[in-house]
Design an enzyme around this catalytic site. Sequence first.
Site, PDB file in Angstrom:
ATOM      1  N   ASP B  11     104.282  19.093  -6.417  1.00  0.00           N
ATOM      2  CA  ASP B  11     103.257  19.298  -5.390  1.00  0.00           C
ATOM      3  C   ASP B  11     103.063  17.984  -4.657  1.00  0.00           C
ATOM      4  OD1 ASP B  11     103.006  21.814  -6.334  1.00  0.00           O
ATOM      5  OD2 ASP B  11     100.937  21.628  -7.032  1.00  0.00           O
ATOM      6  N   ASP B 130     102.245  34.933  -4.205  1.00  0.00           N
ATOM      7  CA  ASP B 130     101.284  34.569  -5.250  1.00  0.00           C
ATOM      8  C   ASP B 130     100.484  35.798  -5.687  1.00  0.00           C
ATOM      9  OD1 ASP B 130     102.184  31.986  -4.837  1.00  0.00           O
ATOM     10  OD2 ASP B 130     100.404  31.322  -3.734  1.00  0.00           O
TER      11      ASP B 130
END
Lengths: 205, 258
Positions: B11, B130
């Site tokens: 990330d 997601d």
Amino acid sequence: MGAKVAVLDYGIGNLHSAQKGLLHLGVDAKLTSNPAEIEAADGVVLPGVGAFGATMNALEQSGLGVLAVDAAASGRPFLGICVGMQVLYERSEEAPDVKGLGILNGSVRRLPAGVKHPQMQWNQLEVTSEHPLLEGLDGEWFYFVHSFAAEHTSDVIAVTDYGGPVVAASANDNVWATQFHPEKSSNVGLTLVSNFVKQVERSVA
Amino acid sequence: MKTVRVIPCLDVDDGRVVKGVNFVGLRDAGDPVELAALYDEQGADELVFLDIGASHEDRDTTVEMATAVAEKVFIPFTIGGGVRTVDDARKLLRAGADKVSINSAAVSRPELITEIATEFGSQCCVVAIDPRRSTTPGLSSGYEIFTRGGRQATGIDAVEWAQKAEQLGAGELLVTSMDRDGTYEGFDNEMLTAITSVVNIPVIASGGVGSVEHLAPGVIEGGADAVLAASIFHFGEASVAEAKESLTEAGLIVRPIA
């Protein structure tokens, strides 16, 4: 001065990786569509990503298709990568109405049924015919992303197993080609690029 | 043969690698180029960078990061987060990324998938999904997709969306369970199966990996083609080598570490 390599830039996709691999090896590599630069290069790389039809269209529109054919005919070391390998052939099942460059004899066919398309993974190389491009690389692993591959002809120098033997590399005289991405295959990939560079250096020595 | 890819996920915010638990409480875990080179050395098959920053300046930083990574690291890498237009995708691909991953932007404008696939090829168009288990009425699979890093419910069925993404030209799906992300309880293999059983493109399993033993079930039970994890790699809890050993012990094939 080291050998000069022209990486053909026909403007689509990510064509930079091949050049970055060459630069990393200290080669004077230019990403170019300039005919004079391509003419002056000691070796030529035709990179590729994406579809056969779109690549052929881009090669034709940019005039680089003709320059690629000329470069291959000039006898200088020439390396096609992925779709840059596929367009060297006469035609592809992916775009039956589009003519390939016809530098290598044969067709490009869809991968065997029963396996996922695209093959998007690392796979092991089986060298079927000793070749300077693949020196020291039999049994090594390379990164593949493709749904089509060249048919088995006398030019094939390596295969990989994906629902059966799939053509992974070909060579005819000065024209060499890989279906996988050496520029994305870590250190072994750089070894392959370096094998090509050695050939370029030998050709100018 | 089918070879399972092991993909560390980094990330990124403003050019630095960070990892949050359930996307909050970020911890800094280093420089992207150095980490990418380290993972390449360790035998990672691919990398995913998820840009979690939102600012306009952050976009440019991410393009610079892609350039820097591509100069030093010669394995495939994907950049996701904040890709909203064909032009965003072009900048990242020209900088050296091999694929871009799109999520929220594809949900709000599904044509973006087709546009990117047409312009650059399906192989560089990853659609990130997601899903979360949900009781929202009208969901045929019971899984709903969330956007904006898991904060925004959409009312869209996750399995139907996966099929639609494939039809629109996606070359790969990155499926992160919002129920499991950050929990260290392992992949949601039931959810993965619901998706992998209806699509023909490669699926990357993501969300919930707390140990290397959690990886193989994502492939064997969940039907995934690749496994993604972040924290266990970044904080030294496991190496890529250990991940591959564990997959091999489970009977799967991986690229051996050189």
